[in-house]
Design a protein around this motif. Structure first.
Motif, PDB file in Angstrom:
ATOM      1  N   LEU A 141       0.827  -1.203   0.000  1.00  0.00           N
ATOM      2  CA  LEU A 141       0.000   0.000   0.000  1.00  0.00           C
ATOM      3  C   LEU A 141       0.864   1.256   0.000  1.00  0.00           C
ATOM      4  O   LEU A 141       2.012   1.233   0.421  1.00  0.00           O
ATOM      5  N   ASP A 142       0.272   2.364  -0.440  1.00  0.00           N
ATOM      6  CA  ASP A 142       0.976   3.649  -0.406  1.00  0.00           C
ATOM      7  C   ASP A 142       0.750   4.325   0.924  1.00  0.00           C
ATOM      8  O   ASP A 142       0.421   5.496   0.977  1.00  0.00           O
ATOM      9  N   CYS A 143       0.896   3.569   1.987  1.00  0.00           N
ATOM     10  CA  CYS A 143       0.561   4.160   3.270  1.00  0.00           C
ATOM     11  C   CYS A 143       1.687   3.850   4.228  1.00  0.00           C
ATOM     12  O   CYS A 143       2.121   2.718   4.328  1.00  0.00           O
ATOM     13  N   SER A 144       2.199   4.880   4.892  1.00  0.00           N
ATOM     14  CA  SER A 144       3.316   4.633   5.784  1.00  0.00           C
ATOM     15  C   SER A 144       2.848   4.540   7.226  1.00  0.00           C
ATOM     16  O   SER A 144       2.088   5.378   7.718  1.00  0.00           O
TER      17      SER A 144
END
Ligand SMILES: Nc1nc2c(ncn2[C@@H]2O[C@H](COP(=O)(O)OP(=O)(O)OP(=O)(O)O)[C@@H](O)[C@H]2O)c(=O)[nH]1
Ligand SMILES: [Mg+2]
Ligand SMILES: [Zn+2]
Ligand SMILES: [Zn+2]
Lengths: 219, 113
Positions: free
Chosen positions: A171-174
């Motif tokens: 995912l593009d989530c940190s």
């Protein structure tokens, strides 16, 4: 005629929650109100936690859902006391609904009672049920903007579990950003990064919870 | 939709107060809605109307004011508005702040006959 009132609108519920709390206190029972949006992993976390800690102490669970008893059935497989509440539409549990389950438990035999609230990131935080503290789960796929969009629950919780960290690589989530955003709304949050799928990070949660239960017992 | 249960609690308090003051007609109620409370004023209005329609409270007006979040720093003693739900002191950066306004959901007063 003008009547000045100055009353908290949730006062009636707060009072019932306080009465519940007094009953839990008699048994030195640690009560956690577990909240998250639907599917963040509340029942999964409970299953893992029960497996890990059921030799250390006695755990009871109240499951809140709008409909269905699937979550209670999952917990019942662990052979611990569990009661399902179906709110029949209401999107949160309140003090009264919790009170109605009391006859199903022997609180003196329990050390920890977890109330799994209805999956909803908004209003469960508004209604006390008599808990010692609120714990919440935010799962990685939900995104790091959630604390800013739903500040109340983050603000009211003592513990935040960031779940599904196994999915972070996809995912593009940190996870770091999620933590940062949550701490903005509540700098006092205790945060655990976990995966209920791989088990990663859960050991520190178990250790923390063990301490909390023991402190409650000796209080 | 938790505005429904909140409207119900609100009506319970209103009825109790009206009985206590021998009032029979409710004209309006003033509410303070803390910015942090997850209440949508329009939904609350709508639920209030639904529950009161056909009862002696029908037609009463809900006057709602949203109260912004304010804090006070326990370190440097400054008072400030809490912007963007950032619960830390904008002056010294301390997280040790007390929220002084914007959290509660309360009835202020009501106009009755
Ligand atoms: N990949 C991954 N999936 C997970 C993890 N934790 C839970 N899940 C999955 O997420 C889904 C929802 O999990 P539940 O534990 O039922 O979530 P819940 O919060 O109890 O859901 P409700 O009670 O319906 O609100 C299930 O399919 C789980 O297997 C995790 O750490 N990683
Ligand atoms: Mg569940
Ligand atoms: Zn609700
Ligand atoms: Zn300061």
């Amino acid at each position: 005629m003008k009547i000045s009132v100055v009353k908290n609108i949730l006062e009636a519920n707060d009072r019932i929650a306080q009465e519940n709390r007094a009953i839990f206190d008699e048994s030195n029972l640690l009560v956690i109100n577990l909240m998250s949006s639907p599917g963040a992993g509340k029942t999964s976390l409970l299953e893992k936690t029960i497996d890990a800690l059921k030799n250390d102490f006695q755990i009871g669970v109240i499951e809140g859902d709008i409909q269905s008893s699937q979550d209670a059935e999952r917990i019942a497989r662990k052979e611990i006391p569990v009661v399902q509440i179906n709110t029949g539409g209401a999107c949160h549990l309140d003090g009264n609904m919790i009170r109605d389950t009391f006859k199903e438990f022997v609180f003196d035999d329990l050390d920890l009672l977890v109330v799994e609230n209805v999956g909803n990131l908004v209003c469960p935080a508004e209604f006390k049920v008599g808990e010692d503290f609120k714990a919440m789960i935010l799962s990685v796929p939900e995104g790091e903007d959630k604390p800013a969009k739903y500040p109340l629950m983050f603000h009211e919780s003592k513990v935040l579990l960031i779940n599904k960290i196994d999915l972070a690589p996809y995912l593009d989530c940190s996870v770091e950003d999620m933590k940062k955003e949550a701490l903005k709304v509540n700098p006092h949050l205790t945060i655990f990064e976990v995966s209920c799928k791989t088990g990663e990070g859960l050991d520190s949660w178990y250790a923390w919870l063990k301490d909390a239960v023991n402190n409650r017992k000796s209080a | 939709m938790h505005e429904m249960s909140i409207a119900q609690s609100l009506i319970d308090i209103i009825k109790e107060e009206m009985t206590r003051h021998d009032a029979t007609v409710l004209r309006s109620v003033r509410l303070n809605i803390g910015q942090l409370s997850a209440i949508v004023p329009q939904s609350l209005s709508f639920c209030f109307e639904v529950i009161t329609s056909g009862t002696e409270l029908e037609g009463a007006k809900l006057i709602m004011e949203v109260i912004p979040l304010e804090g006070m720093c326990r370190e440097c003693k400054q008072a400030f508005g809490i912007e963007d739900y950032a619960f830390e002191c904008p002056y010294c950066g301390s997280p040790d702040i007390e929220t002084t306004a914007g959290q509660d959901l309360s009835i202020v007063d009501m106009e009755v006959d």
